[in-house]
Motif scaffolding. Structure first.
Motif, short mmCIF file in Angstrom:
data_model
loop_
_atom_site.label_atom_id
_atom_site.label_comp_id
_atom_site.label_asym_id
_atom_site.label_seq_id
_atom_site.Cartn_x
_atom_site.Cartn_y
_atom_site.Cartn_z
N TRP A 40 0.42 -0.90 0.45
CA TRP A 40 -0.25 -0.13 -0.27
C TRP A 40 1.05 1.52 0.25
O TRP A 40 0.84 2.22 -0.41
N THR A 43 2.90 1.91 -3.44
CA THR A 43 2.21 1.98 -4.58
C THR A 43 1.12 3.02 -4.99
O THR A 43 0.39 3.35 -5.20
N ARG A 44 0.87 3.71 -3.43
CA ARG A 44 0.13 4.28 -3.44
C ARG A 44 0.64 5.86 -4.19
O ARG A 44 1.33 6.51 -4.34
N VAL A 45 -0.02 6.86 -4.20
CA VAL A 45 -0.20 8.03 -5.04
C VAL A 45 -0.30 8.80 -4.05
O VAL A 45 -1.56 9.55 -3.32
N TYR A 46 1.00 10.16 -4.52
CA TYR A 46 1.20 10.77 -3.46
C TYR A 46 0.20 12.71 -4.16
O TYR A 46 0.36 12.69 -5.20
N ARG A 47 -0.52 12.72 -3.29
CA ARG A 47 -0.80 14.18 -2.97
C ARG A 47 -0.46 15.07 -2.27
O ARG A 47 -1.02 15.02 -1.30
#
Length: 219
Positions: A40, A43-47
């Motif tokens: 998790w 592979t998460r998208v940084y915002r």
């Protein structure tokens, strides 16, 4: 003897079964408790957190005090365009310090939330692309004509050469022989002689004074 061998084999099978259970449980533990969080996180998208509320507060106001927002971004190009349709008729000399002084209030308003690059350009022999109405001693642009000024100008400007949103600030120097003023839909001359366009910028029409036209030099 046979019974002893059988019992030993059964004990070995039970022990091996216990190892299998522990192996499955340990694999499940590693997969769920360790592997899932790692998967998790990697592979998460940084915002990134954006100061949206502050960005919305950066607004431009037109003559009717209605808020005109600028495109939301973290960096901008501020393009100052000087449009001089008659370079042979009058020479334009501008003081950079005066321009910087007038720009500072606007730049200070957006500097806390965005970076900006100030650019400038001159456009010579360029008209507004519309026909103003003849008055007694000058020409008049109606409010309904103003949106049609932007498209012809924008085709000759550099705003499309950058990936950053562009805030356009245009100074148009009119002909000495044809002073140009902006009129409202009620046929009233607008004191500022300027207008704003949402998410684009603004245009200010400068009429050289009589003495500058006589000396053919405007400062």
């Amino acid at each position: 003897l046979t019974n002893k061998i059988t019992n030993a084999a059964n004990a070995g099978d039970e022990k091996e079964s216990g190892y299998r259970v522990y192996s499955i449980l340990s694999y499940f533990f590693i997969l769920v408790i360790v592997g899932l969080p790692v998967w998790w996180y990697t592979t998460r998208v940084y915002r990134a957190n954006l100061p949206i509320s502050e960005m919305y507060e950066v607004e431009l106001k037109n003559k009717s005090n209605k808020a005109f927002g600028i495109p939301l971004s973290l960096d901008y190009d501020i393009l100052i365009t000087f449009v001089h349709p008659d370079p042979s008729g009058i020479e334009i000399e501008l003081n950079g310090e005066d321009i910087d002084k007038n720009m500072q209030p606007f730049l200070k308003a957006i500097s806390p939330i965005a970076d900006f690059v100030v650019k400038s350009q001159w456009l010579y022999l360029t008209d507004l692309g519309i026909n103003p109405r003849k008055m007694s001693d000058h020409f008049a642009l109606q409010e309904s004509q103003l949106p049609h000024i932007i498209s012809p100008l924008e085709t000759k400007m550099w705003s499309h050469l950058s990936q950053r949103p562009t805030i356009n600030l245009v100074l148009y120097f009119s002909y000495c022989s044809t002073p140009l003023y902006i009129y409202s839909d009620r046929n009233i001359k607008i004191p500022t002689n300027a207008f704003l366009s949402p998410r684009w910028g603004g245009i200010y029409i400068v009429n050289p004074d009589k003495s500058s036209c006589e000396t053919k030099q405007f400062k």
